[in-house]
Write a protein that holds these residues in place. Structure first.
Motif, short mmCIF file in Angstrom:
data_model
loop_
_atom_site.label_atom_id
_atom_site.label_comp_id
_atom_site.label_asym_id
_atom_site.label_seq_id
_atom_site.Cartn_x
_atom_site.Cartn_y
_atom_site.Cartn_z
N PRO A 268 0.80 -1.23 0.00
CA PRO A 268 0.00 0.00 0.00
C PRO A 268 0.83 1.28 0.00
CG PRO A 268 -0.68 -1.47 1.79
CD PRO A 268 0.58 -2.03 1.21
N TRP A 269 2.13 1.18 0.29
CA TRP A 269 2.97 2.36 0.48
C TRP A 269 4.00 2.55 -0.62
CZ3 TRP A 269 0.06 4.10 4.07
CH2 TRP A 269 -0.45 3.27 5.06
N GLU A 270 4.07 1.61 -1.57
CA GLU A 270 5.13 1.65 -2.58
C GLU A 270 4.54 1.59 -3.99
OE1 GLU A 270 8.04 -1.42 -1.87
OE2 GLU A 270 9.06 -0.06 -0.49
N PRO A 271 5.38 1.90 -4.99
CA PRO A 271 4.93 1.73 -6.38
C PRO A 271 4.65 0.26 -6.67
CG PRO A 271 7.03 2.91 -6.26
CD PRO A 271 6.74 2.41 -4.89
N ASP A 272 3.82 0.01 -7.68
CA ASP A 272 3.66 -1.37 -8.13
C ASP A 272 5.02 -1.89 -8.58
OD1 ASP A 272 0.94 -1.47 -7.68
OD2 ASP A 272 0.40 -0.98 -9.75
N ARG A 273 5.29 -3.12 -8.27
CA ARG A 273 6.59 -3.72 -8.59
C ARG A 273 6.40 -4.88 -9.58
NH1 ARG A 273 10.25 -0.19 -6.20
NH2 ARG A 273 9.85 0.03 -3.98
N ALA A 274 7.29 -4.94 -10.57
CA ALA A 274 7.32 -6.08 -11.48
C ALA A 274 7.78 -7.31 -10.69
CB ALA A 274 8.29 -5.81 -12.63
N GLU A 275 7.39 -8.49 -11.16
CA GLU A 275 7.76 -9.73 -10.46
C GLU A 275 9.28 -9.86 -10.31
OE1 GLU A 275 6.03 -12.02 -8.71
OE2 GLU A 275 4.38 -10.61 -9.02
N GLU A 276 10.04 -9.37 -11.28
CA GLU A 276 11.50 -9.47 -11.21
C GLU A 276 12.05 -8.78 -9.97
OE1 GLU A 276 15.48 -8.74 -13.90
OE2 GLU A 276 13.79 -7.38 -14.20
N PHE A 277 11.40 -7.72 -9.51
CA PHE A 277 11.85 -7.00 -8.32
C PHE A 277 11.96 -7.94 -7.12
CE2 PHE A 277 11.03 -4.55 -4.44
CZ PHE A 277 11.93 -3.50 -4.58
N PHE A 278 11.12 -8.93 -7.04
CA PHE A 278 11.06 -9.84 -5.90
C PHE A 278 11.96 -11.06 -6.06
CE2 PHE A 278 7.17 -7.37 -5.99
CZ PHE A 278 7.16 -6.85 -4.70
N THR A 279 12.93 -10.98 -6.99
CA THR A 279 13.90 -12.05 -7.20
C THR A 279 15.29 -11.55 -6.81
OG1 THR A 279 14.47 -11.43 -9.46
CG2 THR A 279 12.55 -12.89 -9.17
N ALA A 280 16.20 -12.47 -6.56
CA ALA A 280 17.58 -12.08 -6.25
C ALA A 280 18.20 -11.35 -7.44
CB ALA A 280 18.40 -13.31 -5.87
N ALA A 281 17.92 -11.81 -8.65
CA ALA A 281 18.46 -11.12 -9.84
C ALA A 281 17.92 -9.71 -9.94
CB ALA A 281 18.13 -11.92 -11.10
#
Length: 180
Positions: free
Chosen positions: A38-51
Motif C-alpha cells: 500500500p505504500w510503494e509503487p507497483d513492482r514487477a515480479e522481477e523485483f522480488f527475485t535475487a536477480a
C-alpha cells in the motif's frame, strides 16, 4: 562517501547496501510484500527475485559512487529488516536530499525506524553537510508521520498526485527538516 556501520538499537545495526545483499533483500521484500504494497509503487515480479534485487542494488551503488544517494540497510542478526536511503542529493545552494525508509512488519513498534531516521539526519548534517532533508508520506500513513515529526520534520504542504503508489497517483504530505 563514508561506508558507515552503526548500531541503532539492541542488536540492530545499519550499514551501506552491498552487492552481496541481493538474496537477503529478496527475502526481506518477499516477507514484507503485502505489508509494503500500500505504500510503494507497483513492482514487477522481477523485483522480488535475487536477480532483480541485484539490478536495483547495482543502480543504487552507482548513484552512491557519484554522491547522489546513500543506501543503507537495517540488519538484525544477519537478516535485513529494512532500508533507509538518502536520494536525490543536491549540492550547491540547495544542499538537500530526500529521505525514504521502510521497516519489516515483524519489528514495527520497536523504535528501529526512529533510530534509523535519527542516524540519517545526523549523517546528512555531519557527513554530507546538507542543509535540508525532505520526506513524503501518504496522508493516511500516520505512523510514518509521527516518526518524522519526532525526528524534527515539519509539514510543508500537500502535494496532489505526487507519486504513483499502489497503482494510482496519490497525494502526499510533504515534510522537511532544516538541519542548520
Amino acid at each position: 562517501m563514508t561506508a558507515t556501520t552503526s548500531t541503532l538499537t539492541g542488536n540492530v545495526h545499519l550499514r551501506v547496501l552491498r552487492p552481496s545483499d541481493a538474496e537477503p533483500m529478496r527475502a526481506a521484500y518477499h516477507r514484507n510484500r503485502d505489508h509494503l504494497a500500500p505504500w510503494e509503487p507497483d513492482r514487477a515480479e522481477e523485483f522480488f527475485t535475487a536477480a532483480g534485487q541485484g539490478k536495483v542494488i547495482a543502480s543504487k551503488l552507482d548513484l552512491h559512487a557519484v554522491g547522489s544517494e546513500v543506501p543503507w540497510v537495517l540488519v538484525e542478526e544477519d537478516r535485513i529488516i529494512g532500508a533507509i536511503t538518502l536520494t536525490g542529493i543536491v549540492r550547491g545552494p540547495f544542499l538537500s536530499a530526500h529521505l525514504g525508509y521502510w521497516v519489516d512488519r515483524e519489528v514495527n513498534g520497536r523504535g528501529i525506524g526512529s533510530a534509523a531516521i535519527a542516524f540519517a539526519v545526523d549523517f546528512a548534517r555531519q557527513e554530507l553537510g546538507l542543509h535540508r532533508l525532505q520526506a513524503a508520506t501518504l496522508p493516511h500513513n500516520t505512523a510514518s508521520q509521527k516518526i518524522l515529526q519526532r525526528a524534527g520534520f515539519h509539514t510543508i504542504g500537500l502535494a496532489p498526485s505526487y507519486l504513483k503508489i499502489a497503482g494510482t497517483w496519490q497525494d502526499h504530505v510533504l515534510y522537511q527538516h532544516i538541519l542548520y
